[in-house]
Write an enzyme that holds these catalytic residues in place. Structure first.
Site, PDB file in Angstrom:
ATOM      1  N   LYS A 193     -13.520  -3.213  -8.214  1.00 41.53           N
ATOM      2  CA  LYS A 193     -12.463  -2.218  -8.012  1.00 41.53           C
ATOM      3  C   LYS A 193     -12.069  -1.635  -9.367  1.00 41.53           C
ATOM      4  O   LYS A 193     -11.495  -2.323 -10.214  1.00 41.53           O
ATOM      5  CB  LYS A 193     -11.257  -2.892  -7.369  1.00 41.53           C
ATOM      6  CG  LYS A 193     -10.046  -1.990  -7.235  1.00 41.53           C
ATOM      7  CD  LYS A 193      -8.922  -2.718  -6.520  1.00 41.53           C
ATOM      8  CE  LYS A 193      -7.697  -1.849  -6.381  1.00 41.53           C
ATOM      9  NZ  LYS A 193      -6.646  -2.531  -5.614  1.00 41.53           N
ATOM     10  N   LYS A 249     -15.134   0.134  -4.959  1.00 38.99           N
ATOM     11  CA  LYS A 249     -14.359   1.362  -4.865  1.00 38.99           C
ATOM     12  C   LYS A 249     -13.953   1.877  -6.219  1.00 38.99           C
ATOM     13  O   LYS A 249     -13.883   1.097  -7.159  1.00 38.99           O
ATOM     14  CB  LYS A 249     -13.149   1.144  -3.952  1.00 38.99           C
ATOM     15  CG  LYS A 249     -11.997   0.367  -4.589  1.00 38.99           C
ATOM     16  CD  LYS A 249     -10.955   0.096  -3.554  1.00 38.99           C
ATOM     17  CE  LYS A 249      -9.586   0.334  -4.091  1.00 38.99           C
ATOM     18  NZ  LYS A 249      -8.536   0.022  -3.176  1.00 38.99           N
TER      19      LYS A 249
HETATM   20  C1  PBG Z   1      -3.825  -2.236  -4.294  1.00 38.59           C
HETATM   21  C2  PBG Z   1      -4.728  -1.329  -3.540  1.00 38.59           C
HETATM   22  C3  PBG Z   1      -4.962  -0.002  -3.875  1.00 38.59           C
HETATM   23  C4  PBG Z   1      -5.833   0.502  -2.925  1.00 38.59           C
HETATM   24  C5  PBG Z   1      -6.119  -0.505  -2.027  1.00 38.59           C
HETATM   25  N1  PBG Z   1      -5.439  -1.643  -2.433  1.00 38.59           N
HETATM   26  C6  PBG Z   1      -4.406   0.872  -4.911  1.00 38.59           C
HETATM   27  C7  PBG Z   1      -4.038   0.403  -6.220  1.00 38.59           C
HETATM   28  O1  PBG Z   1      -4.734  -0.388  -6.839  1.00 38.59           O
HETATM   29  O2  PBG Z   1      -2.989   0.864  -6.662  1.00 38.59           O
HETATM   30  C8  PBG Z   1      -6.309   1.921  -2.939  1.00 38.59           C
HETATM   31  C9  PBG Z   1      -6.802   2.474  -1.682  1.00 38.59           C
HETATM   32  C10 PBG Z   1      -6.780   3.944  -1.601  1.00 38.59           C
HETATM   33  O3  PBG Z   1      -6.484   4.680  -2.565  1.00 38.59           O
HETATM   34  O4  PBG Z   1      -7.090   4.433  -0.516  1.00 38.59           O
HETATM   35  N2  PBG Z   1      -3.706  -3.442  -3.865  1.00 38.59           N
END
Ligand code: PBG
Length: 328
Positions: A193, A249
């Site tokens: 991520k 992602k």
């Molecule tokens: C945080 C989390 C995020 C997303 C999923 N889980 C965002 C972040 O790290 O601030 C992003 C998913 C999206 O943008 O659709 N736990």
């Protein structure tokens, strides 16, 4: 050059729909899609909802939403609870949401629950802060997150999905699940991520902007975008800690990682098309009347080409209809 005739060569397989269908080597099916769902404890303010498929539900609307999604052929979900009160580490709202969904639908659906603290902590970080409040305390965070994961499993989740990016959380969660005889519950971890700028609409919805003194972003725990080695190492680590599904992602900007992981590891790789990627498509559609479904399908085919076996997208509920109507 005079007299030279240029014959069709590669264009023979592009000539019409039938031959394009036959020569396609990537096949999409809605069965490989997961639908994320947001659930609010309080009433949803319609003004904050920018894109229809990102609309949060409430305890009273979510069962109807899921029924409709099941009718459109989607039966795998990823739940993001957004509690009304911050810093409530009893997790009561999240547990209630999972229980309500599983009580109603039992095994007619597969329910993964997000495991993270960002929509729960008042500072919006995915973990707990140390005493000086200038760093994330990895150990304390993992202890709390793994307790949370266990409780979500006990509430009925089929899968827990840690998105916090702390070190060692997959191993800690797996150990607690096994010890408490929840070894059937899967872990779908955000293994690669990136610290991305494409999470904005999600943070609006989850009220999870990181905002604490000097710690105003997630770069001390999410992966630097310029470090592909870190992404591979993180995913390998989760794999060895027994993650069952590996999420990468933001999806369309990480196809290099998806490609490498899907060839290296014998576990499903899930590409998560995040909120900012969706926003880009929606904007294109609004400004250029572009065919929205064609744009989504193009991204999904490209993810499948790169090796993603699972696609997590807010538009999953349209996948069956759109894939069937795809113009080859
Ligand atoms: C945080 C989390 C995020 C997303 C999923 N889980 C965002 C972040 O790290 O601030 C992003 C998913 C999206 O943008 O659709 N736990």
């Amino acid at each position: 050059m005079e007299g030279v005739v240029y014959h069709n060569t590669l264009r023979r397989l592009r000539r019409n729909r039938m031959v394009r269908e036959l020569s396609a080597d990537v096949v999409l099916t809605h069965k490989k899609f997961i639908q994320p769902l947001f659930i609010y404890e309080e009433k949803v303010d319609e003004n904050t909802v920018e894109y229809a498929d990102l609309k949060p539900e409430t305890l009273s609307s979510i069962l109807y939403r899921i029924e409709k999604d099941l009718q459109s052929g989607i039966d795998k979900f990823l739940l993001f609870p957004v509690p009304a009160r911050k810093d409530d580490f009893s997790f009561s709202f999240s547990l209630q949401a999972v229980q309500q969904i599983k009580n109603r639908f039992a095994n007619d659906l597969w329910l993964a629950a997000d495991v993270c603290l960002c929509s729960i902590t008042s500072h919006g970080h995915c973990g707990l802060l140390n005493e000086q409040k200038d760093e994330i305390d990895n150990h304390a965070s993992v202890q709390l997150l793994s307790d949370y994961a266990l409780q979500l499993a006990q509430a009925g989740a089929d899968c827990v999905s840690p998105s916090d990016m702390m070190d060692g959380r997959v191993a800690a969660i797996r150990r607690k699940l096994n010890e408490q005889k929840r070894d059937e519950v899967a872990i779908m971890s955000y293994s690669a991520k990136f610290a991305s700028h494409f999470y904005g609409p999600f943070r609006d919805i989850c009220k999870s902007y990181p905002a604490n003194g000097q710690l105003t972003d997630r770069r001390t725990y999410q992966i630097p975008v310029a470090n592909s080695n870190d992404a591979i190492e993180s995913a390998l680590r989760d794999y060895h800690e027994e993650a069952d599904i590996l999420i990468v992602k933001p999806a369309c900007y990480s196809t290099d990682i998806i490609y490498r992981l899907s060839r290296k590891l014998n576990k499903p790789v899930a590409a998560y098309q995040v909120s900012g990627e969706v926003a880009a498509i929606e904007l294109l559609h609004r400004q250029h009347q572009d065919e929205k479904r064609a744009a989504y399908l193009e991204t999904w085919f490209s993810l499948a080409r790169s090796g993603a076996q699972i696609i997590i997208t807010y538009a999953a509920r349209h996948a069956k209809e759109w894939i069937e109507s795809f113009k080859y």
